[in-house]
Structures are given as C-alpha cells and as structure tokens.
Design a protein around this motif. Structure first.
Motif, PDB file in Angstrom:
ATOM      1  N   PRO A 319     -12.343 -15.897  -4.458  1.00 25.61           N
ATOM      2  CA  PRO A 319     -11.297 -15.935  -5.489  1.00 25.61           C
ATOM      3  C   PRO A 319     -11.221 -14.642  -6.302  1.00 25.61           C
ATOM      4  O   PRO A 319     -10.124 -14.226  -6.707  1.00 25.61           O
ATOM      5  N   ALA A 320     -12.364 -14.005  -6.548  1.00 19.90           N
ATOM      6  CA  ALA A 320     -12.355 -12.745  -7.294  1.00 19.90           C
ATOM      7  C   ALA A 320     -11.609 -11.664  -6.527  1.00 19.90           C
ATOM      8  O   ALA A 320     -10.875 -10.858  -7.118  1.00 19.90           O
ATOM      9  N   ALA A 321     -11.792 -11.629  -5.194  1.00 17.72           N
ATOM     10  CA  ALA A 321     -11.092 -10.633  -4.384  1.00 17.72           C
ATOM     11  C   ALA A 321      -9.593 -10.874  -4.397  1.00 17.72           C
ATOM     12  O   ALA A 321      -8.796  -9.925  -4.498  1.00 17.72           O
ATOM     13  N   LEU A 322      -9.179 -12.135  -4.295  1.00 18.23           N
ATOM     14  CA  LEU A 322      -7.747 -12.451  -4.341  1.00 18.23           C
ATOM     15  C   LEU A 322      -7.151 -12.106  -5.704  1.00 18.23           C
ATOM     16  O   LEU A 322      -6.035 -11.568  -5.790  1.00 18.23           O
ATOM     17  N   ALA A 323      -7.896 -12.400  -6.760  1.00 19.12           N
ATOM     18  CA  ALA A 323      -7.393 -12.110  -8.107  1.00 19.12           C
ATOM     19  C   ALA A 323      -7.243 -10.611  -8.325  1.00 19.12           C
ATOM     20  O   ALA A 323      -6.233 -10.147  -8.885  1.00 19.12           O
ATOM     21  N   LEU A 324      -8.227  -9.818  -7.889  1.00 18.26           N
ATOM     22  CA  LEU A 324      -8.158  -8.376  -8.082  1.00 18.26           C
ATOM     23  C   LEU A 324      -7.070  -7.758  -7.209  1.00 18.26           C
ATOM     24  O   LEU A 324      -6.378  -6.822  -7.641  1.00 18.26           O
ATOM     25  N   ALA A 325      -6.884  -8.271  -5.993  1.00 21.37           N
ATOM     26  CA  ALA A 325      -5.804  -7.775  -5.135  1.00 21.37           C
ATOM     27  C   ALA A 325      -4.448  -8.073  -5.744  1.00 21.37           C
ATOM     28  O   ALA A 325      -3.535  -7.237  -5.702  1.00 21.37           O
ATOM     29  N   THR A 326      -4.301  -9.259  -6.337  1.00 24.49           N
ATOM     30  CA  THR A 326      -3.044  -9.610  -7.000  1.00 24.49           C
ATOM     31  C   THR A 326      -2.804  -8.711  -8.212  1.00 24.49           C
ATOM     32  O   THR A 326      -1.675  -8.248  -8.449  1.00 24.49           O
ATOM     33  N   GLN A 327      -3.854  -8.449  -8.965  1.00 25.61           N
ATOM     34  CA  GLN A 327      -3.734  -7.615 -10.160  1.00 25.61           C
ATOM     35  C   GLN A 327      -3.307  -6.187  -9.814  1.00 25.61           C
ATOM     36  O   GLN A 327      -2.533  -5.565 -10.545  1.00 25.61           O
ATOM     37  N   THR A 328      -3.791  -5.665  -8.692  1.00 25.40           N
ATOM     38  CA  THR A 328      -3.467  -4.296  -8.291  1.00 25.40           C
ATOM     39  C   THR A 328      -2.211  -4.212  -7.423  1.00 25.40           C
ATOM     40  O   THR A 328      -1.852  -3.112  -6.972  1.00 25.40           O
ATOM     41  N   GLY A 329      -1.544  -5.349  -7.159  1.00 22.09           N
ATOM     42  CA  GLY A 329      -0.327  -5.345  -6.361  1.00 22.09           C
ATOM     43  C   GLY A 329      -0.561  -5.152  -4.873  1.00 22.09           C
ATOM     44  O   GLY A 329       0.332  -4.685  -4.156  1.00 22.09           O
ATOM     45  N   MET A 330      -1.738  -5.522  -4.399  1.00 21.14           N
ATOM     46  CA  MET A 330      -2.060  -5.367  -2.980  1.00 21.14           C
ATOM     47  C   MET A 330      -1.803  -6.674  -2.241  1.00 21.14           C
ATOM     48  O   MET A 330      -2.206  -7.745  -2.691  1.00 21.14           O
ATOM     49  N   CYS A 331      -1.104  -6.580  -1.100  1.00 26.01           N
ATOM     50  CA  CYS A 331      -0.811  -7.757  -0.282  1.00 26.01           C
ATOM     51  C   CYS A 331      -2.011  -8.042   0.616  1.00 26.01           C
ATOM     52  O   CYS A 331      -2.438  -7.170   1.384  1.00 26.01           O
ATOM     53  N   LEU A 332      -2.533  -9.248   0.527  1.00 28.04           N
ATOM     54  CA  LEU A 332      -3.731  -9.612   1.286  1.00 28.04           C
ATOM     55  C   LEU A 332      -3.430 -10.825   2.155  1.00 28.04           C
ATOM     56  O   LEU A 332      -2.872 -11.821   1.685  1.00 28.04           O
ATOM     57  N   VAL A 333      -3.804 -10.726   3.426  1.00 29.52           N
ATOM     58  CA  VAL A 333      -3.658 -11.827   4.380  1.00 29.52           C
ATOM     59  C   VAL A 333      -5.055 -12.152   4.899  1.00 29.52           C
ATOM     60  O   VAL A 333      -5.743 -11.279   5.423  1.00 29.52           O
ATOM     61  N   GLU A 334      -5.496 -13.384   4.714  1.00 26.56           N
ATOM     62  CA  GLU A 334      -6.845 -13.771   5.110  1.00 26.56           C
ATOM     63  C   GLU A 334      -6.813 -14.738   6.282  1.00 26.56           C
ATOM     64  O   GLU A 334      -5.788 -15.343   6.594  1.00 26.56           O
ATOM     65  N   CYS A 335      -7.959 -14.868   6.946  1.00 24.60           N
ATOM     66  CA  CYS A 335      -8.146 -15.780   8.086  1.00 24.60           C
ATOM     67  C   CYS A 335      -7.177 -15.471   9.230  1.00 24.60           C
ATOM     68  O   CYS A 335      -6.638 -16.374   9.882  1.00 24.60           O
ATOM     69  N   VAL A 336      -6.947 -14.198   9.475  1.00 30.25           N
ATOM     70  CA  VAL A 336      -6.102 -13.790  10.597  1.00 30.25           C
ATOM     71  C   VAL A 336      -6.859 -14.047  11.899  1.00 30.25           C
ATOM     72  O   VAL A 336      -8.054 -13.735  12.011  1.00 30.25           O
ATOM     73  N   SER A 337      -6.189 -14.609  12.874  1.00 38.79           N
ATOM     74  CA  SER A 337      -6.846 -14.979  14.124  1.00 38.79           C
ATOM     75  C   SER A 337      -7.293 -13.747  14.895  1.00 38.79           C
ATOM     76  O   SER A 337      -6.774 -12.631  14.720  1.00 38.79           O
ATOM     77  N   GLU A 338      -8.253 -13.970  15.769  1.00 46.47           N
ATOM     78  CA  GLU A 338      -8.773 -12.880  16.593  1.00 46.47           C
ATOM     79  C   GLU A 338      -7.697 -12.311  17.505  1.00 46.47           C
ATOM     80  O   GLU A 338      -7.653 -11.093  17.754  1.00 46.47           O
ATOM     81  N   GLU A 339      -6.805 -13.186  18.017  1.00 44.86           N
ATOM     82  CA  GLU A 339      -5.736 -12.721  18.898  1.00 44.86           C
ATOM     83  C   GLU A 339      -4.758 -11.823  18.151  1.00 44.86           C
ATOM     84  O   GLU A 339      -4.336 -10.775  18.673  1.00 44.86           O
ATOM     85  N   ASP A 340      -4.395 -12.208  16.914  1.00 44.98           N
ATOM     86  CA  ASP A 340      -3.469 -11.391  16.129  1.00 44.98           C
ATOM     87  C   ASP A 340      -4.089 -10.049  15.753  1.00 44.98           C
ATOM     88  O   ASP A 340      -3.419  -9.011  15.776  1.00 44.98           O
ATOM     89  N   ILE A 341      -5.357 -10.055  15.397  1.00 43.84           N
ATOM     90  CA  ILE A 341      -6.032  -8.804  15.046  1.00 43.84           C
ATOM     91  C   ILE A 341      -6.130  -7.893  16.259  1.00 43.84           C
ATOM     92  O   ILE A 341      -5.926  -6.667  16.173  1.00 43.84           O
ATOM     93  N   SER A 342      -6.441  -8.451  17.421  1.00 44.48           N
ATOM     94  CA  SER A 342      -6.548  -7.645  18.637  1.00 44.48           C
ATOM     95  C   SER A 342      -5.223  -6.988  18.973  1.00 44.48           C
ATOM     96  O   SER A 342      -5.177  -5.790  19.307  1.00 44.48           O
TER      97      SER A 342
END
Length: 505
Positions: A319-342
């Motif tokens: 939650p701290a990482a999501l809060a700090l990313a939101t505060q700095t205006g950074m778009c964060l996508v978590e739990c991306v599948s291995e196929e999508d990352i590849s």
C-alpha cells in the motif's frame, strides 16, 4: 503388487470405435456440430475434434490414453484430431480382421484367442516399424508431388487464392460456414501486420504461436463481427493507480520483477528475536520499517530522474508503494502475467529489472502511448511501441475475439491458434540433409511394388529422386488439395493397397 489387465483386441477396437462414432458426425465439410451439456448447465457447441474428445468423461484407461495422444498431436499441428481417431480405428479393424482370418504366427498356441492376439501383435509391430522407418520417405516421394506451395510473400494471383482457400477450408471445418470468411480475412490481416520483412514466414508464425495468450483478448457478450485488430499490445490488467493519460502521448516505462518496497520477511525466511532487551527488539523492527520507507522513496526518485511515468510490476506492491506512486503521478500496473511481460519485453527490447538502484537507460522503454482501454466488461492497459516498424520490421497489433457467449469466444480463440499452428506446420522448413537421409533409407528395391508396373527399378528411383527435389519438400508451405477432383483418390493412387499389404503378409 499391481495386477496387470490384458486387453483383448476386440475390446480395443470397441473402445476406439466408440470415440470414432463421436467425432464422425462432425467430420468433413458436411459434418455437423456436437452439442455438450455440462453438469453446471453450460452448453458447448463445437466441431473441433480436440474440444469434443477433451469434453468426454472417459472411464476406460485405453480411451483416455487415445484422447491424450490426440491432444498432444493437435497441440503441435493444430489440426487432424478427428482424422487421427478415424485412421486409428480403421487400422485396428484391419489388424483385427487380418489376425482373425489369416494368422501369421506359425508357433502352436493353446487357444484360438491366443493365436489371434499373437498374430495381431506381429502385425502391429510390422506396421510400427514401417511407420518409424519408411513412412516419411514414402509420403515425401509419392504424396507431396501432388501438393502445391502457398506463400505469404506473393499477395496477388493464384498464390493468394490458394492461401485464402486453405484458411477458408480450415475455418469452415472448425467453425462452420457462417463465419469462416470473416475469420479468414481477420487471420490474413493479422499475418500481414506481423509479417517480418525479409524473413521466413515460419518465424512470424512461431512468434504468434508462442505469444498467442498475450496477443489476443476474449470479449463475451458482443457479436462475432465486433472481433478486430487493435494496434499495440493489450496488457490484461488494470491500473492500480489513477491514470490521467487519455490522449496518445509518448511515455517511458519500466518492467519491474520484484517489490518496490523491501519486505521484512519473504517466503521461507525466519525472523529471530532475542529474549533480552524488549526495547531493542522493537526499535530494530521500527528502524527496518523506516529504512524500507526511505528505500521506496529513493526508488521512486530514481525512476523520476529518468522520466519514467509507467511501472509494470509482476508482483503485488505494498500500500505504501501504491500511495507514493499516486502522489508522484506515476501509473502503476501490478500482477502483470508472465505472458504479458514476456511479450512486452520482446516488443520493447527491454529486460525486466529487480533492483531500481541499478537501472540504466537501456532498461527504459519508450511508448507511443499508455492508456486504459475498455473491452467488454473489463478495463485493461493499452500500450504501443515507439519506432516499432523501423526497429522490429512489423506492425504490432492485438487480436480481439468477440462472441455472444464465453464458450463460443473460447472456441473461436482456440480455432485461431490452431490455424496458426497448422500454418506453422506447413511452413516449417525441412532441411536438405533431412531429405537426403530420407532417401538413403529408401533404396530403389523398396519401390518396386509401387512403380514396377510402369518403369524399372533404376528409372523409378531416379524419377523419385528428381521429384523429391523438385517438389515442395524443401520449400516450406506445401499443402495437398482435398475434396477436389485433383485430390480425389490421392492416397489410393500414390500408396496402392498392394504396397500396404506387403507389410501385413
């Protein structure tokens, strides 16, 4: 101690014939669809032999083994599951009939049943030896000369018509004649986007096959005609932080394989606390938590210094990482599948990193845009890559497959991937050394039963050698006509019955 069950050949024939009767009703261009109703009430309508056989609840171990073999065959080739069962059933019936009428074993046995079993085993061993040592060369010399080449290089004239006819026939036998034209055109459009300039078609097809789970998105509740291609890649996750980008503007992205904020404990770790000073123990944990907070702030600051505004994370962040990313205006996508990352790594040319303290410019991908996209009831992340046509020599795109029901959508998606596998099998190049090895396994005297009526042994072998190098065996993309006047009776002409009978006598 396990007791082995000896199967009688009659029971084997009956088991395979039962599978044959299931797939036979959907075989060929005039075959119908098979309707299955699951225990949950869900209805599945399909013409795919692989899906039909996989949906059966089989108790007999032999039937399950046959279905597993069919599944492995279809997974590699993308086609031929129904033909596999039909040919197997016909072959078993021939072995059973030959073993019953003309026993091949001269040794005395106690019963007729034992004699038939031994004779059937003898025939099966001979046919297996024929398939392992001579069948490939026999097909190369007698069947492939009747084929023709289809190519993605030429988009005009007869070649294009032959290629589209091949796809049309495949989708017609797999999905019926209602949407076969639509999916043929969609497949041709997909291949044109992913065709790599100055490279073999098999390379593009192999790439599509290996990355198909990440390259397509299934959308239920919409008509089939809504299926389409969209440029770029669809990452099958939503933004975990607010995304304000709605227009297409260049952004920088990083793929992160670890945690942005260091964790106190990971799986398998043990935290050991002393029994002396309680205040010291509590202060140590507090100091560690404070350090992880400062580390997270340093990580975000490092990313900002490189101009990174999009983070694709393989793991769920704190939650701290999501809060700090939101505060700095950074778009964060978590739990991306291995196929999508590849797929993202292959298209962007970057490598996922685990430590942002060691980030370098080569780890940062430049995207044309990164914005949300709504497909059906789900919202995903939509990205496109900068200079992809110049750098990758392709036009990256994603496939959206729509259908009214979830089962239909999955069926169309499986048919699409099977079509890619079928084309890959046709275009997989055969090396000349492999062809030479095939010819060496076939001395001229083994063709006497096929060509003796028309020519001598030496002439037959020379003709076969010439045909082998002149046909499409070396050139990838060779297909055989079927269901036409040219293809009618092809097997009976190229492999006469007396040639097969030689292996059962």
């Amino acid at each position: 101690m396990l007791e082995l069950e000896h199967l009688h050949l009659t029971h084997v024939v009956q088991s395979v014939s039962a599978l044959e009767s299931v797939v036979l009703r959907s075989f060929g261009p005039e075959g119908g669809q098979v309707l299955f109703t699951r225990d949950t009430g869900q209805v599945m309508l399909s013409r795919s032999g692989k899906r039909i056989l996989s949906a059966l609840h089989l108790e007999h171990p032999l039937a399950r083994m046959v279905v597993e073999c069919v599944w492995k065959h279809s997974t590699i080739t993308g086609d031929g599951s129904k033909t596999f069962v039909l040919l197997l059933a016909s072959l078993l019936r021939m072995i059973h009939a030959s073993a019953t009428k003309e026993p091949h074993m001269s040794q005395p046995y106690n019963s007729t049943e034992t004699t038939e079993a031994a004779s059937a085993r003898h025939l099966a061993d001979r046919l297996l030896d024929f398939a392992l040592t001579e069948l490939d060369a026999l097909i190369a010399l007698n069947v492939l000369p009747h084929g023709f080449c289809v190519s993605l290089e030429d988009s005009t004239g007869k070649t294009e018509q032959s290629f589209q006819t091949l796809l049309l026939t495949f989708f017609n036998t797999r999905l019926g004649n209602v949407y076969c034209d639509f999916f043929r055109d969609l497949m041709c459009e997909l291949l044109s986007h992913w065709k790599i300039k100055n490279d073999q078609p098999s390379f593009s097809l192999r790439f599509l096959n290996n990355n198909f789970p990440a390259l397509h998105t299934q959308v239920s509740g919409f008509p089939v005609g809504s299926s389409r291609l969209i440029k770029g890649q669809v990452i099958h996750r939503d933004f975990a932080t607010p995304c304000s980008q709605v227009n297409e503007q260049s952004v920088k992205a990083v793929v992160f394989s670890g945690y942005l904020q260091p964790k106190l404990l990971t799986a398998g770790d043990v935290l050991e606390l002393g029994c002396g000073n309680r205040a010291t123990e509590d202060s140590s944990i507090v100091h560690f938590s404070s350090w992880t907070g400062r580390s997270l702030e340093g990580t975000i600051a490092t990313l900002q210094s490189f101009g990174v505004s999009v983070l694709l994370c393989a793991l769920k962040q704190s939650p701290a990482a999501l809060a700090l990313a939101t505060q700095t205006g950074m778009c964060l996508v978590e739990c991306v599948s291995e196929e999508d990352i590849s797929l993202f790594a292959q298209l962007s040319g970057v490598t996922p990193i685990s430590d942002c303290w060691r980030i370098c410019p080569e780890d940062i991908a430049t995207l044309t845009f990164c914005k949300p996209i709504l497909l059906g009831a789900h919202r995903y992340v939509h990205v496109d890559f900068h200079d992809s046509e110049e750098r990758l020599k392709v036009k990256p795109c994603s496939l959206v497959i729509c259908a009214p029901g979830e089962g239909q959508t999955d069926q169309y998606a499986c048919a699409f991937q099977d079509a890619i596998r079928m084309l890959l099998t046709a275009w997989e190049p055969m090396h000349k050394s492999n062809i030479t090895a095939l010819m060496r396994t076939f001395p001229s005297n083994k063709f006497t039963s096929v060509h003796k009526d028309n020519m001598g042994d030496e002439t037959a072998y020379a003709s076969c050698s010439t045909n082998l190098h002149e046909t499409c065996v070396i050139e990838p993309g060779c297909v055989l006509p079927a269901g036409t006047n040219q293809g009618h009776g092809l097997i009976s002409k190229t492999i006469p019955h007396r040639e097969l009978k030689r292996y059962t006598d």
